[in-house]
Enzyme design. Structure first.
Site, PDB file in Angstrom:
ATOM      1  N   TYR A   1      14.689  76.075  33.801  1.00 15.04           N
ATOM      2  CA  TYR A   1      14.269  75.567  35.105  1.00 15.04           C
ATOM      3  C   TYR A   1      14.984  74.266  35.482  1.00 15.04           C
ATOM      4  O   TYR A   1      14.607  73.616  36.464  1.00 15.04           O
ATOM      5  CB  TYR A   1      12.757  75.363  35.143  1.00 15.04           C
ATOM      6  CG  TYR A   1      12.016  76.513  35.786  1.00 15.04           C
ATOM      7  CD1 TYR A   1      12.131  76.762  37.150  1.00 15.04           C
ATOM      8  CD2 TYR A   1      11.212  77.356  35.042  1.00 15.04           C
ATOM      9  CE1 TYR A   1      11.467  77.804  37.752  1.00 15.04           C
ATOM     10  CE2 TYR A   1      10.540  78.423  35.632  1.00 15.04           C
ATOM     11  CZ  TYR A   1      10.674  78.631  36.993  1.00 15.04           C
ATOM     12  OH  TYR A   1      10.019  79.681  37.590  1.00 15.04           O
TER      13      TYR A   1
ATOM     14  N   HIS B   1      18.774  71.358  39.248  1.00 16.06           N
ATOM     15  CA  HIS B   1      19.017  70.275  40.203  1.00 16.06           C
ATOM     16  C   HIS B   1      20.080  70.582  41.252  1.00 16.06           C
ATOM     17  O   HIS B   1      20.052  69.976  42.335  1.00 16.06           O
ATOM     18  CB  HIS B   1      19.371  68.994  39.447  1.00 16.06           C
ATOM     19  CG  HIS B   1      18.186  68.355  38.784  1.00 16.06           C
ATOM     20  ND1 HIS B   1      18.087  68.214  37.416  1.00 16.06           N
ATOM     21  CD2 HIS B   1      17.045  67.842  39.294  1.00 16.06           C
ATOM     22  CE1 HIS B   1      16.939  67.628  37.114  1.00 16.06           C
ATOM     23  NE2 HIS B   1      16.293  67.395  38.236  1.00 16.06           N
TER      24      HIS B   1
END
Length: 574
Positions: A349, A352
């Site tokens: 996850y 960015h």
């Protein structure tokens, strides 16, 4: 079939069958328990109470009534790899190759590469839900990792220091023979703790004490959320939106049950709001970012089953099978391993690149300019003037009509490579992301694939379809086995419609369903007796679009032709 053809190249019915098979295999081989390791000073449990049957606790305890500490705040992250495969966090392992040099050479955004099938609410939503799912806590200020800098590196505060991840406070002193573990300071459950907090004190600070409702902001000025690392405009927009949604749910429940006290309304509304967020993520956000026909069908099947939403609305669950009737309302199942989120889940996850550097904020009424901003203008305390000066509908419209970045190499936000934290120190989040996966013992790319049953990349050209990238990665790593997980995920070929990698998707196949399967409030206790029928209807009848329009009806023209609120919206006047 996956190895020979690829699930994404199969006709949808065969692709679905392959994904179901992969999930079974991953459940069998890639759930590994850390909770059974020796532990000291574990988080205290409150005394059992009848309210635990029907209320989510603040800290996530008592979700499983037979194992009340499972998944609570302060419990350990699990793993998707065997514990014997956790790499030691030696200085050589963590700093080689130099994470700052990897950041500069392979991740720096040379020009913005948009993800054109989605809008920037995708980035805001992801950061919002992550604040519900996991956090390793506040790093100690002493003994940071010291990253050497090249002679031509323009870093503002040499040498580069990256704070270490906090040690596991439950690990017995001197237990050097145990695999390294860390704790999640948040609840592991999908319980909207980014809104409600993980302690009784946090919950008290956000409640009005009347009709179950929440305050717009915490009532303690000392707890300014803009001073917390990670605060930015996008997460605050989502927190505000679903705070208002909680209050709207309270109004609906109070109309149905006018004699209910504040506590009862709060607890029921929290259950409903958390379930709605889980549904939106499952059937809207994730299909938007991996919009392959097979994955869209598979993700909707997680919630509605193969019977589909229409049949379920007419007849309810047809069977106990999650494949036929979906996971919500079925039977809780941990698949033989106590539930927790995993370090590998955290690693995949790290997305960015979804965040833009430049933001053209505009008015929903006529698409005129409200303000041109860089990301630094939207992060930390700098975001407050923007929130105060520009209406929430205009902010949501701007995000809905701007593309996020594609999760790929050379597309990391420059403002996050020189991110100024609220404490005044600078941080290269790209270098930090690389270092964190190494520090936490997440395998490098090829070994990660092997442990998930995938073929490793034979060489740098096999890793990526971009010859220039292959040469750049070769120059940085020299050995394909040394390539960091994040670099491999960002470099590999993407399935059609995907905004992130197929390797990362394997963790999604496993963990997206597991978060639903294990939570009794989304399985056995997903009933009218616990939620109320009005509460279950609220979850069934609502979507991200209806939430947005309930609180900001001026967005109607922009959303009118949009099936999924995370797809690009119609520009005003078009």
């Amino acid at each position: 079939m996956d190895r020979l053809v690829g699930w994404d190249r199969l006709p949808t019915p065969f692709g679905l069958a392959t994904l179901f098979g992969l999930r079974l295999r991953l459940r069998d081989r890639n759930l590994h328990d850390t909770s059974g390791l020796p532990a000291v000073n574990t988080p205290p449990l409150e005394a059992p109470s009848a309210r635990h049957l029907v209320n989510r606790t603040a800290d996530g305890s008592y979700n499983d009534l037979d194992d009340p500490a499972m998944g609570m705040a302060g419990s350990r992250f699990g793993r998707n790899i065997p514990l014997a495969c956790i790499a030691p966090a030696t200085e050589s392992e963590v700093l080689t190759p130099n994470p700052r040099e990897v950041s500069r050479a392979l991740l720096t955004r040379t020009s913005f590469v948009p993800a054109t099938t989605v809008n920037s609410l995708v980035a805001a939503w992801l950061q919002f839900v992550i604040r519900d799912w996991f956090s390793h806590g506040t790093s100690p200020t002493e003994d940071p990792w010291v990253v050497p800098l090249a002679a031509d590196d323009p870093w503002m505060q040499p040498p580069m220091r990256i704070m270490r991840t906090p040690d596991d406070p439950t690990r017995p002193p001197g237990a050097t023979d145990l695999p390294q573990t860390r704790v999640n300071v948040l609840s592991h459950w999908w319980d909207a703790s980014q809104i409600y907090g993980v302690s009784a004190d946090e919950q008290k600070g956000i409640r009005t004490g009347k009709a179950g409702k929440l305050l717009p902001l915490p009532d303690d000025p000392a707890k300014d959320p803009s001073r917390v690392p990670g605060f930015w405009l996008g997460t605050e927009m989502m927190r505000t939106l679903f705070t208002r949604e909680h209050n709207a749910i309270c109004d609906r429940l109070r109309a149905e049950y006018p004699t209910w006290p504040d506590e009862e309304l709060f607890q029921r509304a929290r259950l409903v709001n958390a379930a709605l967020i889980a549904k939106i993520h499952t059937v809207e956000w994730t299909p938007a970012v991996i919009s392959h026909p097979t994955t869209k069908a598979a993700l909707r099947a997680n919630w509605f089953g193969l019977e589909g939403e229409r049949v379920q609305r007419l007849f309810g669950r047809l069977t106990d099978s999650e494949a036929v009737s979906g996971i919500p309302g079925g039977k809780a199942d941990h698949y033989g391993v106590p539930y927790s989120l995993t370090e590998e889940f955290v690693a995949v996850y790290r997305m960015h690149p979804l965040i833009r550097d430049h933001w053209h904020l505009r008015h929903v009424a006529d698409d005129s300019t409200a303000r041109d901003c860089d990301f630094r203008d939207l992060a930390g305390p700098n975001a407050l003037p923007v929130l105060n000066d520009i209406g929430m509908a205009d902010l949501l419209y701007s995000f809905g009509t701007l593309h996020p970045g594609l999760v790929t190499l050379h597309n990391f936000p420059r403002h996050l490579q020189e991110f100024r934290r609220p404490d005044g120190n600078f941080q290269d989040l790209a270098a930090t992301d690389i270092l964190r996966s190494r520090e936490l013992g997440v395998p490098r790319y090829n070994e990660f694939r092997r442990l998930l049953g995938l073929a490793p990349a034979k060489d740098f050209h096999d890793l990526t379809g971009n010859p220039e990238w292959a040469e750049e990665i070769d120059h940085m790593y020299r050995d394909i086995e040394n390539v960091d997980l994040m670099i491999g995920l960002f470099a590999e070929r993407l399935p059609a419609g995907f905004a992130f990698s197929d390797t990362a998707f394997r963790i999604f196949i496993l963990m997206a369903s597991r978060r639903l399967n294990s939570d009794r409030f989304l399985t056995d206790y997903y009933t009218p007796a616990v939620y109320t029928q009005a509460g279950l209807d609220w979850v069934a009848d609502n979507s991200m679009s209806t939430v947005l329009l309930r609180h900001h009806p001026q967005l109607r023209s922009s959303l009118a032709s949009v099936v999924n609120a995370f797809a690009p919206w119609t520009t005003s006047g078009v």
